[in-house]
Each structure stands twice: as C-alpha cells, then as structure tokens.
Design an enzyme around this catalytic site. Structure first.
Site, PDB file in Angstrom:
ATOM      1  N   ASN A 185      -3.731 -10.340   6.047  1.00 19.72           N
ATOM      2  CA  ASN A 185      -3.715 -10.174   4.586  1.00 19.72           C
ATOM      3  C   ASN A 185      -3.631 -11.520   3.881  1.00 19.72           C
ATOM      4  O   ASN A 185      -2.974 -12.453   4.358  1.00 19.72           O
ATOM      5  CB  ASN A 185      -2.616  -9.203   4.131  1.00 19.72           C
ATOM      6  CG  ASN A 185      -1.241  -9.513   4.655  1.00 19.72           C
ATOM      7  OD1 ASN A 185      -1.091 -10.031   5.744  1.00 19.72           O
ATOM      8  ND2 ASN A 185      -0.231  -9.195   3.873  1.00 19.72           N
TER       9      ASN A 185
ATOM     10  N   GLU B   9      -2.880 -13.053   0.133  1.00 21.69           N
ATOM     11  CA  GLU B   9      -2.364 -12.702  -1.199  1.00 21.69           C
ATOM     12  C   GLU B   9      -2.704 -13.757  -2.245  1.00 21.69           C
ATOM     13  O   GLU B   9      -3.236 -14.831  -1.932  1.00 21.69           O
ATOM     14  CB  GLU B   9      -0.848 -12.473  -1.099  1.00 21.69           C
ATOM     15  CG  GLU B   9      -0.530 -11.299  -0.189  1.00 21.69           C
ATOM     16  CD  GLU B   9       0.943 -10.929  -0.153  1.00 21.69           C
ATOM     17  OE1 GLU B   9       1.788 -11.695  -0.652  1.00 21.69           O
ATOM     18  OE2 GLU B   9       1.237  -9.847   0.399  1.00 21.69           O
TER      19      GLU B   9
ATOM     20  N   CYS C  71      -6.117  -6.875   1.635  1.00 23.25           N
ATOM     21  CA  CYS C  71      -5.471  -6.399   2.859  1.00 23.25           C
ATOM     22  C   CYS C  71      -6.166  -6.969   4.101  1.00 23.25           C
ATOM     23  O   CYS C  71      -7.370  -7.262   4.085  1.00 23.25           O
ATOM     24  CB  CYS C  71      -5.558  -4.875   2.952  1.00 23.25           C
ATOM     25  SG  CYS C  71      -4.605  -3.983   1.742  1.00 23.25           S
TER      26      CYS C  71
ATOM     27  N   GLU D  43      -7.123  -5.467   6.756  1.00 19.49           N
ATOM     28  CA  GLU D  43      -8.226  -4.643   7.268  1.00 19.49           C
ATOM     29  C   GLU D  43      -9.539  -5.043   6.615  1.00 19.49           C
ATOM     30  O   GLU D  43     -10.574  -5.234   7.273  1.00 19.49           O
ATOM     31  CB  GLU D  43      -7.975  -3.154   6.985  1.00 19.49           C
ATOM     32  CG  GLU D  43      -6.793  -2.557   7.713  1.00 19.49           C
ATOM     33  CD  GLU D  43      -5.473  -2.703   6.970  1.00 19.49           C
ATOM     34  OE1 GLU D  43      -5.306  -3.667   6.208  1.00 19.49           O
ATOM     35  OE2 GLU D  43      -4.601  -1.837   7.164  1.00 19.49           O
TER      36      GLU D  43
ATOM     37  N   CYS E 199      -4.115   1.345   3.712  1.00 23.93           N
ATOM     38  CA  CYS E 199      -4.067   1.844   2.333  1.00 23.93           C
ATOM     39  C   CYS E 199      -5.369   2.591   2.010  1.00 23.93           C
ATOM     40  O   CYS E 199      -6.350   2.529   2.762  1.00 23.93           O
ATOM     41  CB  CYS E 199      -3.845   0.689   1.355  1.00 23.93           C
ATOM     42  SG  CYS E 199      -5.329  -0.273   1.040  1.00 23.93           S
TER      43      CYS E 199
ATOM     44  N   CYS F 148      -8.584   0.526   1.931  1.00 20.30           N
ATOM     45  CA  CYS F 148      -9.054   0.137   3.272  1.00 20.30           C
ATOM     46  C   CYS F 148      -9.650   1.340   4.003  1.00 20.30           C
ATOM     47  O   CYS F 148     -10.647   1.211   4.717  1.00 20.30           O
ATOM     48  CB  CYS F 148      -7.914  -0.475   4.082  1.00 20.30           C
ATOM     49  SG  CYS F 148      -7.463  -2.111   3.476  1.00 20.30           S
TER      50      CYS F 148
HETATM   51  N1  THU Z   1      -1.393  -4.666   3.381  1.00 21.77           N
HETATM   52  C1  THU Z   1      -2.361  -4.807   4.319  1.00 21.77           C
HETATM   53  O1  THU Z   1      -2.823  -5.918   4.609  1.00 21.77           O
HETATM   54  N2  THU Z   1      -2.801  -3.694   4.933  1.00 21.77           N
HETATM   55  C2  THU Z   1      -2.314  -2.445   4.713  1.00 21.77           C
HETATM   56  O2  THU Z   1      -2.767  -1.522   5.357  1.00 21.77           O
HETATM   57  C3  THU Z   1      -1.263  -2.225   3.727  1.00 21.77           C
HETATM   58  C4  THU Z   1      -0.796  -3.411   2.984  1.00 21.77           C
HETATM   59  C5  THU Z   1      -0.901  -5.881   2.728  1.00 21.77           C
HETATM   60  C6  THU Z   1      -1.287  -6.039   1.288  1.00 21.77           C
HETATM   61  C7  THU Z   1      -0.206  -6.971   0.783  1.00 21.77           C
HETATM   62  O3  THU Z   1      -0.577  -8.305   1.092  1.00 21.77           O
HETATM   63  C8  THU Z   1       1.008  -6.612   1.641  1.00 21.77           C
HETATM   64  O4  THU Z   1       0.516  -5.896   2.752  1.00 21.77           O
HETATM   65  C9  THU Z   1       2.036  -5.759   0.905  1.00 21.77           C
HETATM   66  O5  THU Z   1       1.448  -4.648   0.344  1.00 21.77           O
END
Ligand code: THU
Length: 163
Positions: free
Chosen positions: A61, A63, A72, A74, A111, A114
């Site tokens: 991920n 940010e 994310c 994925e 999520c 994704c």
């Molecule tokens: N996140 C992912 O990378 N994948 C997921 O399936 C759920 C959430 C990340 C997004 C964000 O950077 C952090 O987790 C908190 O939500």
C-alpha cells in the site's frame, strides 16, 4: 416473496498443510509488506501475484497526505502487473497485513474497490484468479475466484447495451 440464499466456498489451511508454492507466495507478500509506504495509517499490506509463466509480482500500500490519493496494495500490484505484462494471466493473488494490528479477530479481506478491480481483471483474462488471505493463527484462506468475495458484481456485460 421468496427468501434466497447464496453459498460461497473457500478453503482454510493450517500453515503446515499449505502447499509449498502457496507458502512461497505468502512469504513474498510478507516481504513486500515491509516496502509499504503507510505513514498515516501505520497499517502495512503486502501482495504477491503469480503469473501464468511463473513470474512473481509484488505490491504494497502507498499512502498520501491527501488520503484518497493513496492506493491499496492489491491495486498497486494488479495495475503494475497489467501495465508490465498485459498478456499474461494472473493465477494467484496473495495478501498479507500486520495481523497483530487487526482489531477484527479474523481476516483482512480486500476492500470493495480492490474486489471490483480483481473482478475486472478476471473478466479481462476470462479466467479466475485465486486469492490467498493470511489469517491470524498461521492460517490461510483460499478463494477460487473473486466471485466468492464479490457476488452480484458489476461487469462490462452490463454496459453492452449502451455501447
Ligand atoms: N489497505 C490495503 O492496502 N488493502 C486492503 O485490502 C485494505 C486496506 C490499506 C489502505 C491504507 O493504506 C491502509 O491499508 C489502511 O486502510
């Protein structure tokens, strides 16, 4: 009115029963997790994709101070994979996260955005993508297709009439 029911299926493996190639994917996903850029949530996610020719692609991920601009793990892996190897099918997607940071006792499932993305690439390659989720207790869930995580999905067929 008639109540209707939907069944989804998945397998739960103990680490000791997990096939070696799956263990490798989970381990690589875990390595990728350490490359996450997650200064805001402090929640690191790693992914690993196995392509049909054996190539392995990872993601984490990423940010942003403007929160919605982040992505994310994925989708980082899937988009990057498709951009580099558009003609190779994705066979397996493994996902790991900081399990000790999960408030939920069970799993980190991808999520909604994704899931929709995985669904798009399954349709594009006309073949399911297996999904592996690392869970607490050193267990792994295996889903045969995003269909089991995203029933009633929105697909390009729905747009046919307006094209
Ligand atoms: N996140 C992912 O990378 N994948 C997921 O399936 C759920 C959430 C990340 C997004 C964000 O950077 C952090 O987790 C908190 O939500």
């Amino acid at each position: 009115m008639k109540a209707q029911y939907l069944t989804i299926s998945y397998k739960r493996f103990d680490w000791s029963d997990l096939p070696e190639d799956y263990k490798d994917l989970i381990n690589k996903s875990h390595e990728a997790q350490s490359k996450a850029y997650a200064p805001y949530s402090n929640f690191k996610v790693g992914t690993c994709i196995l392509l049909e020719d054996g190539t392995i692609f990872t993601g984490s991920n990423q940010e942003n101070a403007a929160y919605p601009s982040g992505l994310c793990a994925e989708r980082v892996a899937i988009f990057s994979c498709s951009a580099h190897f558009p003609h190779l099918k994705m066979k397996v997607l493994a996902i790991t996260c900081d399990l000790d940071k999960l408030l939920l006792p069970d799993i980190l499932a991808p999520c909604g955005a994704c899931r929709q993305t995985i669904c798009e690439y399954e349709s594009r390659q006309n073949e399911p993508i297996k999904i592996l989720l690392k869970c607490p207790g050193n267990q792994v869930l295996e889903f045969n297709s995003i269909g089991d995580l995203l029933p009633f999905s929105f697909k390009s067929d729905a747009l046919k009439k307006v094209q």
